[in-house]
Design a protein around this motif. Structure first.
Motif, mmCIF file in Angstrom:
data_model
loop_
_atom_site.group_PDB
_atom_site.id
_atom_site.type_symbol
_atom_site.label_atom_id
_atom_site.label_comp_id
_atom_site.label_asym_id
_atom_site.label_seq_id
_atom_site.Cartn_x
_atom_site.Cartn_y
_atom_site.Cartn_z
ATOM 1 N N GLU A 30 12.063 35.880 -14.207
ATOM 2 C CA GLU A 30 13.250 36.596 -14.136
ATOM 3 C C GLU A 30 14.651 35.520 -14.206
ATOM 4 N N ASP A 31 13.762 35.080 -12.212
ATOM 5 C CA ASP A 31 15.105 34.089 -11.680
ATOM 6 C C ASP A 31 14.757 32.971 -12.137
ATOM 7 N N GLU A 32 16.090 32.213 -12.156
ATOM 8 C CA GLU A 32 16.091 31.132 -13.746
ATOM 9 C C GLU A 32 15.476 29.713 -11.825
ATOM 10 N N ALA A 33 15.666 30.337 -10.796
ATOM 11 C CA ALA A 33 15.194 29.453 -9.704
ATOM 12 C C ALA A 33 13.787 28.968 -10.604
ATOM 13 N N GLN A 34 12.575 30.064 -10.680
ATOM 14 C CA GLN A 34 11.176 30.363 -10.147
ATOM 15 C C GLN A 34 10.954 30.241 -11.581
ATOM 16 N N LYS A 35 11.957 30.570 -13.070
ATOM 17 C CA LYS A 35 11.300 29.603 -14.117
ATOM 18 C C LYS A 35 11.547 27.877 -14.270
ATOM 19 N N SER A 36 12.336 27.801 -13.498
ATOM 20 C CA SER A 36 12.478 26.013 -13.566
ATOM 21 C C SER A 36 11.417 25.820 -12.317
ATOM 22 N N THR A 37 10.832 26.387 -11.236
ATOM 23 C CA THR A 37 9.068 26.092 -11.003
ATOM 24 C C THR A 37 7.785 25.628 -11.533
ATOM 25 N N PHE A 38 7.561 26.766 -12.636
ATOM 26 C CA PHE A 38 6.993 27.316 -13.677
ATOM 27 C C PHE A 38 7.256 26.149 -14.837
ATOM 28 N N ARG A 39 8.433 25.749 -14.860
ATOM 29 C CA ARG A 39 8.834 24.089 -16.165
ATOM 30 C C ARG A 39 8.231 23.014 -15.137
ATOM 31 N N ASP A 40 8.621 22.948 -13.949
ATOM 32 C CA ASP A 40 7.957 21.834 -13.441
ATOM 33 C C ASP A 40 6.087 21.272 -13.307
ATOM 34 N N ILE A 41 6.280 22.921 -13.456
ATOM 35 C CA ILE A 41 4.356 23.187 -13.112
ATOM 36 C C ILE A 41 3.493 22.704 -14.916
ATOM 37 N N ASN A 71 -10.324 18.872 -16.978
ATOM 38 C CA ASN A 71 -9.801 18.814 -18.293
ATOM 39 C C ASN A 71 -9.005 19.960 -18.946
ATOM 40 N N GLN A 72 -10.434 21.201 -18.395
ATOM 41 C CA GLN A 72 -10.304 22.527 -18.670
ATOM 42 C C GLN A 72 -9.688 23.079 -17.828
ATOM 43 N N LEU A 73 -9.410 23.057 -16.141
ATOM 44 C CA LEU A 73 -8.901 23.243 -14.916
ATOM 45 C C LEU A 73 -7.266 23.102 -15.752
ATOM 46 N N LEU A 74 -7.379 21.923 -16.184
ATOM 47 C CA LEU A 74 -5.424 21.612 -16.199
ATOM 48 C C LEU A 74 -5.279 22.563 -17.122
ATOM 49 N N PHE A 75 -5.991 22.371 -18.855
ATOM 50 C CA PHE A 75 -5.552 23.010 -19.800
ATOM 51 C C PHE A 75 -4.692 24.044 -18.671
ATOM 52 N N SER A 76 -5.826 25.407 -17.762
ATOM 53 C CA SER A 76 -5.650 26.296 -17.647
ATOM 54 C C SER A 76 -4.576 26.523 -16.796
ATOM 55 N N VAL A 77 -4.153 25.442 -15.941
ATOM 56 C CA VAL A 77 -3.090 25.305 -14.919
ATOM 57 C C VAL A 77 -1.974 25.146 -16.165
ATOM 58 N N THR A 78 -1.333 24.565 -17.292
ATOM 59 C CA THR A 78 -0.327 24.562 -18.543
ATOM 60 C C THR A 78 -0.711 25.830 -18.775
ATOM 61 N N LEU A 79 -1.666 26.244 -19.103
ATOM 62 C CA LEU A 79 -1.217 27.862 -19.440
ATOM 63 C C LEU A 79 -0.626 28.844 -18.728
ATOM 64 N N THR A 80 -1.065 28.755 -17.483
ATOM 65 C CA THR A 80 -0.684 30.252 -16.697
ATOM 66 C C THR A 80 0.655 29.911 -16.489
ATOM 67 N N ALA A 81 1.350 28.057 -15.971
ATOM 68 C CA ALA A 81 1.987 27.909 -16.188
ATOM 69 C C ALA A 81 3.555 28.585 -17.029
ATOM 70 N N ARG A 82 2.839 28.537 -18.475
ATOM 71 C CA ARG A 82 3.769 27.959 -19.598
ATOM 72 C C ARG A 82 4.091 30.282 -19.630
ATOM 73 N N GLY A 83 2.874 30.862 -19.743
ATOM 74 C CA GLY A 83 3.094 32.366 -18.807
ATOM 75 C C GLY A 83 4.028 32.831 -17.638
ATOM 76 N N GLY A 84 3.853 32.120 -16.719
ATOM 77 C CA GLY A 84 4.675 32.423 -15.980
ATOM 78 C C GLY A 84 6.062 31.810 -16.160
ATOM 79 N N ILE A 85 6.503 30.874 -16.655
ATOM 80 C CA ILE A 85 8.388 31.313 -17.747
ATOM 81 C C ILE A 85 8.148 32.069 -18.389
#
Length: 369
Positions: A212-223, A194-208
Protein backbone atom coordinates in the motif's frame (compact mmCIF):
# COMPACT_ATOMS: atom_id res chain seq x y z
CA UNK A 1 76.70 -38.65 -45.01
CA UNK A 2 74.33 -40.58 -42.76
CA UNK A 3 76.12 -42.71 -40.11
CA UNK A 4 76.02 -46.34 -41.14
CA UNK A 5 74.87 -47.51 -37.72
CA UNK A 6 71.79 -45.33 -37.91
CA UNK A 7 69.60 -47.73 -39.91
CA UNK A 8 66.15 -47.02 -41.32
CA UNK A 9 64.67 -49.28 -38.63
CA UNK A 10 66.21 -47.18 -35.85
CA UNK A 11 65.09 -43.97 -37.57
CA UNK A 12 61.51 -45.20 -37.91
CA UNK A 13 61.48 -46.25 -34.26
CA UNK A 14 62.73 -42.82 -33.15
CA UNK A 15 60.14 -41.04 -35.31
CA UNK A 16 57.40 -43.31 -33.94
CA UNK A 17 58.40 -42.46 -30.35
CA UNK A 18 58.40 -38.74 -31.16
CA UNK A 19 54.97 -38.93 -32.81
CA UNK A 20 53.45 -40.89 -29.93
CA UNK A 21 54.71 -38.41 -27.32
CA UNK A 22 53.64 -35.18 -29.06
CA UNK A 23 50.04 -33.92 -29.00
CA UNK A 24 50.55 -30.51 -30.66
CA UNK A 25 50.06 -30.95 -34.41
CA UNK A 26 52.60 -28.37 -35.61
CA UNK A 27 55.34 -29.42 -33.19
CA UNK A 28 54.70 -33.06 -34.04
CA UNK A 29 55.02 -32.54 -37.79
CA UNK A 30 58.03 -30.26 -37.46
CA UNK A 31 59.79 -32.68 -35.13
CA UNK A 32 59.12 -35.65 -37.42
CA UNK A 33 60.56 -34.05 -40.55
CA UNK A 34 63.54 -32.65 -38.59
CA UNK A 35 64.32 -36.17 -37.37
CA UNK A 36 63.93 -37.52 -40.92
CA UNK A 37 66.35 -34.97 -42.38
CA UNK A 38 68.94 -35.42 -39.64
CA UNK A 39 69.21 -39.17 -40.20
CA UNK A 40 68.72 -39.68 -43.95
CA UNK A 41 70.00 -38.45 -47.30
CA UNK A 42 67.01 -36.12 -47.63
CA UNK A 43 67.92 -32.44 -47.17
CA UNK A 44 64.68 -30.45 -47.16
CA UNK A 45 61.03 -31.26 -46.52
CA UNK A 46 57.60 -29.66 -46.37
CA UNK A 47 54.08 -30.84 -45.57
CA UNK A 48 50.79 -29.75 -47.10
CA UNK A 49 47.37 -30.37 -45.60
CA UNK A 50 44.80 -30.61 -48.40
CA UNK A 51 41.03 -30.29 -47.95
CA UNK A 52 38.29 -32.03 -49.90
CA UNK A 53 38.18 -29.14 -52.40
CA UNK A 54 41.87 -29.54 -53.21
CA UNK A 55 42.87 -26.38 -51.34
CA UNK A 56 46.31 -26.86 -49.78
CA UNK A 57 47.85 -25.34 -46.68
CA UNK A 58 51.53 -25.41 -45.72
CA UNK A 59 51.69 -26.75 -42.14
CA UNK A 60 55.35 -27.69 -41.66
CA UNK A 61 58.72 -27.20 -43.35
CA UNK A 62 62.37 -27.86 -42.55
CA UNK A 63 65.66 -26.65 -44.04
CA UNK A 64 64.06 -24.94 -47.03
CA UNK A 65 66.31 -23.11 -49.52
CA UNK A 66 66.12 -19.33 -49.18
CA UNK A 67 64.21 -19.03 -52.47
CA UNK A 68 61.40 -21.24 -51.14
CA UNK A 69 61.41 -19.73 -47.64
CA UNK A 70 61.31 -16.04 -48.57
CA UNK A 71 58.15 -13.98 -47.94
CA UNK A 72 56.49 -16.63 -45.78
CA UNK A 73 57.13 -19.45 -48.29
CA UNK A 74 55.01 -17.73 -50.95
CA UNK A 75 56.06 -20.15 -53.71
CA UNK A 76 54.81 -23.06 -51.58
CA UNK A 77 51.62 -21.43 -50.35
CA UNK A 78 50.34 -19.79 -53.55
CA UNK A 79 49.19 -21.30 -56.83
CA UNK A 80 48.74 -24.90 -57.91
CA UNK A 81 51.08 -27.77 -58.71
CA UNK A 82 51.15 -31.21 -60.21
CA UNK A 83 51.47 -33.22 -56.97
CA UNK A 84 48.54 -31.47 -55.23
CA UNK A 85 46.38 -31.95 -58.33
CA UNK A 86 47.26 -35.65 -58.57
CA UNK A 87 46.49 -36.03 -54.86
CA UNK A 88 43.10 -34.34 -55.23
CA UNK A 89 42.28 -36.40 -58.33
CA UNK A 90 43.03 -39.62 -56.41
CA UNK A 91 45.95 -40.57 -58.66
CA UNK A 92 48.66 -40.36 -56.00
CA UNK A 93 48.64 -43.54 -53.91
CA UNK A 94 52.30 -44.06 -52.97
CA UNK A 95 55.68 -42.32 -52.80
CA UNK A 96 56.61 -40.98 -56.23
CA UNK A 97 59.42 -39.05 -57.88
CA UNK A 98 58.14 -35.78 -59.29
CA UNK A 99 59.61 -35.11 -62.74
CA UNK A 100 58.86 -31.38 -62.73
CA UNK A 101 57.76 -29.11 -59.89
CA UNK A 102 55.93 -25.91 -60.77
CA UNK A 103 56.72 -24.38 -57.37
CA UNK A 104 60.45 -25.00 -57.72
CA UNK A 105 60.38 -23.63 -61.29
CA UNK A 106 58.56 -20.49 -60.11
CA UNK A 107 61.14 -19.95 -57.36
CA UNK A 108 63.97 -20.42 -59.88
CA UNK A 109 62.38 -17.94 -62.27
CA UNK A 110 62.15 -15.37 -59.48
CA UNK A 111 65.57 -15.92 -57.90
CA UNK A 112 67.75 -17.58 -60.51
CA UNK A 113 68.75 -20.49 -58.26
CA UNK A 114 67.32 -22.60 -55.51
CA UNK A 115 70.25 -24.26 -53.76
CA UNK A 116 70.82 -26.97 -56.40
CA UNK A 117 67.35 -28.42 -55.79
CA UNK A 118 65.46 -29.17 -59.01
CA UNK A 119 63.15 -32.10 -58.17
CA UNK A 120 61.38 -33.63 -55.19
CA UNK A 121 59.56 -36.78 -54.14
CA UNK A 122 56.06 -36.79 -52.69
CA UNK A 123 53.94 -39.20 -50.66
CA UNK A 124 50.35 -38.93 -49.36
CA UNK A 125 49.75 -38.77 -45.61
CA UNK A 126 46.89 -41.06 -44.72
CA UNK A 127 45.39 -43.36 -42.12
CA UNK A 128 43.37 -46.17 -43.65
CA UNK A 129 41.25 -44.58 -46.38
CA UNK A 130 41.36 -41.14 -44.79
CA UNK A 131 43.87 -38.77 -46.40
CA UNK A 132 45.26 -35.59 -44.86
CA UNK A 133 47.85 -34.18 -47.26
CA UNK A 134 51.34 -34.62 -48.70
CA UNK A 135 54.89 -35.00 -47.43
CA UNK A 136 57.44 -33.67 -49.95
CA UNK A 137 61.22 -34.17 -49.69
CA UNK A 138 64.15 -33.03 -51.78
CA UNK A 139 67.95 -33.09 -51.89
CA UNK A 140 70.56 -31.10 -53.81
CA UNK A 141 71.57 -32.48 -57.22
CA UNK A 142 69.00 -35.29 -56.92
CA UNK A 143 66.62 -35.96 -59.78
CA UNK A 144 65.32 -39.33 -58.66
CA UNK A 145 65.24 -41.10 -55.31
CA UNK A 146 65.85 -44.83 -55.06
CA UNK A 147 63.23 -47.47 -54.31
CA UNK A 148 64.67 -47.85 -50.80
CA UNK A 149 64.45 -44.10 -50.18
CA UNK A 150 60.86 -44.02 -51.42
CA UNK A 151 60.04 -47.03 -49.21
CA UNK A 152 61.46 -45.15 -46.21
CA UNK A 153 59.40 -42.12 -47.17
CA UNK A 154 56.23 -44.25 -47.31
CA UNK A 155 56.96 -45.71 -43.86
CA UNK A 156 57.45 -42.26 -42.36
CA UNK A 157 54.29 -40.99 -44.08
CA UNK A 158 52.31 -43.92 -42.67
CA UNK A 159 53.53 -43.09 -39.16
CA UNK A 160 52.72 -39.40 -39.57
CA UNK A 161 49.26 -40.19 -40.98
CA UNK A 162 48.49 -42.47 -38.03
CA UNK A 163 49.67 -39.78 -35.59
CA UNK A 164 47.52 -37.12 -37.28
CA UNK A 165 44.51 -39.42 -36.99
CA UNK A 166 45.26 -39.96 -33.29
CA UNK A 167 45.38 -36.21 -32.63
CA UNK A 168 42.20 -35.62 -34.67
CA UNK A 169 40.35 -38.29 -32.68
CA UNK A 170 41.66 -36.85 -29.41
CA UNK A 171 40.42 -33.38 -30.37
CA UNK A 172 37.03 -34.79 -31.36
CA UNK A 173 36.76 -36.53 -28.00
CA UNK A 174 37.71 -33.30 -26.22
CA UNK A 175 35.15 -31.31 -28.23
CA UNK A 176 32.47 -33.90 -27.47
CA UNK A 177 33.33 -33.75 -23.76
CA UNK A 178 33.16 -29.94 -23.92
CA UNK A 179 29.71 -30.06 -25.57
CA UNK A 180 28.48 -32.49 -22.89
CA UNK A 181 29.81 -30.23 -20.14
CA UNK A 182 28.17 -27.18 -21.72
CA UNK A 183 24.87 -29.02 -21.92
CA UNK A 184 25.15 -30.11 -18.28
CA UNK A 185 25.89 -26.53 -17.14
CA UNK A 186 23.01 -25.21 -19.26
CA UNK A 187 20.61 -27.72 -17.69
CA UNK A 188 21.82 -26.93 -14.18
CA UNK A 189 21.49 -23.18 -14.72
CA UNK A 190 18.04 -23.58 -16.22
CA UNK A 191 16.81 -25.88 -13.45
CA UNK A 192 18.27 -23.90 -10.54
CA UNK A 193 19.32 -20.26 -10.97
CA UNK A 194 16.93 -19.57 -13.86
CA UNK A 195 13.94 -20.86 -11.87
CA UNK A 196 14.98 -18.95 -8.74
CA UNK A 197 15.19 -15.67 -10.69
CA UNK A 198 11.80 -16.34 -12.22
CA UNK A 199 10.40 -16.90 -8.72
CA UNK A 200 11.90 -13.62 -7.50
CA UNK A 201 10.29 -11.80 -10.45
CA UNK A 202 6.87 -13.27 -9.63
CA UNK A 203 7.29 -12.50 -5.92
CA UNK A 204 8.22 -8.88 -6.68
CA UNK A 205 5.17 -8.54 -8.93
CA UNK A 206 2.98 -9.83 -6.13
CA UNK A 207 4.65 -7.42 -3.71
CA UNK A 208 3.78 -4.49 -5.97
CA UNK A 209 0.11 -5.47 -5.99
CA UNK A 210 -0.06 -6.09 -2.23
CA UNK A 211 1.93 -3.10 -0.96
CA UNK A 212 0.00 0.00 0.00
CA UNK A 213 2.91 2.35 0.69
CA UNK A 214 4.33 3.93 -2.49
CA UNK A 215 7.91 3.59 -1.22
CA UNK A 216 7.36 -0.17 -0.79
CA UNK A 217 5.84 -0.43 -4.28
CA UNK A 218 8.89 1.38 -5.69
CA UNK A 219 11.23 -1.04 -3.93
CA UNK A 220 9.33 -4.04 -5.31
CA UNK A 221 9.42 -2.49 -8.82
CA UNK A 222 13.21 -2.13 -8.55
CA UNK A 223 13.48 -5.77 -7.43
CA UNK A 224 11.26 -6.89 -10.30
CA UNK A 225 13.28 -4.88 -12.82
CA UNK A 226 16.64 -6.16 -11.58
CA UNK A 227 15.50 -9.77 -11.37
CA UNK A 228 14.04 -9.56 -14.90
CA UNK A 229 17.35 -8.19 -16.18
CA UNK A 230 19.21 -10.97 -14.40
CA UNK A 231 16.77 -13.51 -15.88
CA UNK A 232 17.44 -12.15 -19.39
CA UNK A 233 21.19 -12.38 -18.78
CA UNK A 234 20.81 -15.94 -17.53
CA UNK A 235 18.80 -16.97 -20.59
CA UNK A 236 21.46 -15.45 -22.84
CA UNK A 237 24.14 -17.36 -20.96
CA UNK A 238 22.22 -20.62 -21.36
CA UNK A 239 21.94 -19.91 -25.11
CA UNK A 240 25.70 -19.42 -25.28
CA UNK A 241 26.36 -22.67 -23.48
CA UNK A 242 23.90 -24.67 -25.57
CA UNK A 243 23.02 -22.99 -28.87
CA UNK A 244 19.46 -24.12 -29.55
CA UNK A 245 18.23 -23.63 -33.09
CA UNK A 246 21.35 -24.50 -35.08
CA UNK A 247 19.61 -27.66 -36.20
CA UNK A 248 17.19 -25.34 -38.07
CA UNK A 249 19.99 -23.38 -39.72
CA UNK A 250 22.51 -20.69 -38.87
CA UNK A 251 20.35 -17.69 -39.83
CA UNK A 252 17.30 -18.95 -37.91
CA UNK A 253 19.47 -19.52 -34.84
CA UNK A 254 20.97 -16.01 -35.03
CA UNK A 255 17.53 -14.43 -35.51
CA UNK A 256 16.09 -16.38 -32.58
CA UNK A 257 18.96 -15.32 -30.33
CA UNK A 258 18.63 -11.65 -31.32
CA UNK A 259 14.87 -11.72 -30.73
CA UNK A 260 15.44 -13.37 -27.36
CA UNK A 261 17.61 -10.35 -26.50
CA UNK A 262 14.75 -8.06 -27.53
CA UNK A 263 16.34 -6.95 -30.82
CA UNK A 264 14.54 -6.40 -34.10
CA UNK A 265 16.49 -8.46 -36.64
CA UNK A 266 16.98 -7.88 -40.37
CA UNK A 267 18.82 -10.65 -42.22
CA UNK A 268 20.02 -11.19 -45.78
CA UNK A 269 21.81 -14.23 -47.24
CA UNK A 270 23.73 -14.39 -50.53
CA UNK A 271 24.76 -17.84 -51.72
CA UNK A 272 23.84 -21.30 -50.49
CA UNK A 273 24.67 -22.01 -46.86
CA UNK A 274 26.26 -25.44 -46.62
CA UNK A 275 29.01 -25.00 -44.04
CA UNK A 276 31.00 -27.42 -41.87
CA UNK A 277 29.43 -27.69 -38.40
CA UNK A 278 32.55 -26.20 -36.75
CA UNK A 279 32.44 -23.13 -39.03
CA UNK A 280 28.71 -22.77 -38.44
CA UNK A 281 29.08 -22.81 -34.66
CA UNK A 282 31.98 -20.33 -34.80
CA UNK A 283 29.83 -17.91 -36.82
CA UNK A 284 26.95 -18.39 -34.40
CA UNK A 285 29.20 -17.65 -31.39
CA UNK A 286 30.55 -14.55 -33.13
CA UNK A 287 27.02 -13.35 -33.92
CA UNK A 288 26.02 -13.94 -30.28
CA UNK A 289 28.90 -11.78 -29.05
CA UNK A 290 28.12 -9.03 -31.56
CA UNK A 291 24.40 -8.98 -30.70
CA UNK A 292 25.20 -8.87 -26.99
CA UNK A 293 27.32 -5.78 -27.70
CA UNK A 294 24.41 -4.20 -29.58
CA UNK A 295 21.99 -4.80 -26.70
CA UNK A 296 24.37 -3.59 -24.00
CA UNK A 297 26.24 -0.72 -25.64
CA UNK A 298 24.65 0.45 -28.90
CA UNK A 299 21.57 2.14 -27.47
CA UNK A 300 19.38 0.67 -30.21
CA UNK A 301 16.99 -2.26 -30.46
CA UNK A 302 17.69 -3.14 -34.11
CA UNK A 303 20.48 -5.02 -35.85
CA UNK A 304 21.22 -6.22 -39.38
CA UNK A 305 22.92 -9.50 -40.28
CA UNK A 306 24.33 -10.16 -43.76
CA UNK A 307 25.87 -13.50 -44.76
CA UNK A 308 27.65 -14.00 -48.09
CA UNK A 309 28.86 -17.46 -49.12
CA UNK A 310 31.61 -17.91 -51.73
CA UNK A 311 33.25 -21.18 -52.88
CA UNK A 312 36.14 -20.60 -50.43
CA UNK A 313 34.90 -18.47 -47.53
CA UNK A 314 31.94 -17.01 -45.72
CA UNK A 315 31.52 -13.31 -44.91
CA UNK A 316 29.42 -12.33 -41.89
CA UNK A 317 28.49 -8.68 -41.38
CA UNK A 318 26.74 -7.42 -38.23
CA UNK A 319 25.54 -3.79 -38.33
CA UNK A 320 23.68 -1.43 -36.06
CA UNK A 321 22.82 2.26 -36.24
CA UNK A 322 23.38 2.92 -32.57
CA UNK A 323 25.74 5.09 -30.52
CA UNK A 324 28.96 3.83 -32.12
CA UNK A 325 32.40 4.46 -30.64
CA UNK A 326 35.63 6.22 -31.49
CA UNK A 327 38.53 4.13 -30.18
CA UNK A 328 42.10 5.31 -30.10
CA UNK A 329 44.20 4.26 -33.10
CA UNK A 330 44.78 0.49 -32.99
CA UNK A 331 42.86 0.04 -29.75
CA UNK A 332 40.28 -2.71 -29.35
CA UNK A 333 37.10 -1.13 -27.95
CA UNK A 334 35.78 -4.06 -25.89
CA UNK A 335 36.47 -7.55 -24.65
CA UNK A 336 33.54 -8.73 -26.79
CA UNK A 337 35.16 -7.53 -30.01
CA UNK A 338 38.49 -9.05 -28.97
CA UNK A 339 36.65 -12.35 -28.44
CA UNK A 340 35.21 -12.07 -31.98
CA UNK A 341 38.68 -11.50 -33.40
CA UNK A 342 40.09 -14.47 -31.45
CA UNK A 343 37.32 -16.82 -32.62
CA UNK A 344 37.79 -15.81 -36.25
CA UNK A 345 41.58 -16.15 -36.04
CA UNK A 346 41.27 -19.64 -34.52
CA UNK A 347 39.49 -20.73 -37.74
CA UNK A 348 42.04 -19.06 -40.01
CA UNK A 349 39.82 -16.04 -40.60
CA UNK A 350 39.78 -12.33 -39.87
CA UNK A 351 37.55 -9.85 -38.03
CA UNK A 352 37.49 -6.10 -38.61
CA UNK A 353 35.15 -3.32 -37.57
CA UNK A 354 34.32 0.27 -38.36
CA UNK A 355 32.42 2.72 -36.18
CA UNK A 356 31.74 6.40 -35.67
CA UNK A 357 30.06 8.18 -32.80
CA UNK A 358 26.28 8.42 -33.37
CA UNK A 359 26.63 6.51 -36.67
CA UNK A 360 26.62 2.92 -35.47
CA UNK A 361 29.03 0.02 -35.79
CA UNK A 362 29.79 -2.55 -38.48
CA UNK A 363 31.69 -5.79 -37.78
CA UNK A 364 33.03 -7.79 -40.74
CA UNK A 365 34.11 -11.40 -40.26
CA UNK A 366 35.60 -13.59 -42.99
CA UNK A 367 36.25 -17.30 -42.38
CA UNK A 368 37.56 -19.85 -44.91
CA UNK A 369 35.92 -23.28 -45.06
Amino acid sequence: MVPEQHSDVILLKEIAELLNEETNMERMLGGAIDKLLQNSNFETAWIFFIDEKGKHRLVAQANLPDALEERDCRHLTKGGCWCVKRYHDGDLEKASNIIACQRIENAKAAHGKIGNISHHATVPLQSGKEKFGLLNIAAADTVRFSKDELALLESVAFQIGSAIKRIVLTKQEQELALVKERNRLARDLHDSVNQLLFSVTLTARGGIEMAEDEAQKSTFRDIQHLSQEALNEMRALIWQLRPKGLESGLIDAIKAYGEMLGLSMETKVTGVIQLPSRTEETLFRIAQEALNNVRKHAGTSAAQIYVTITPTDVLLVIKDEGLGFSPAHGAIPSIGIQSIRDRAKAEGGTADWSSELSKGTEILVRIPY
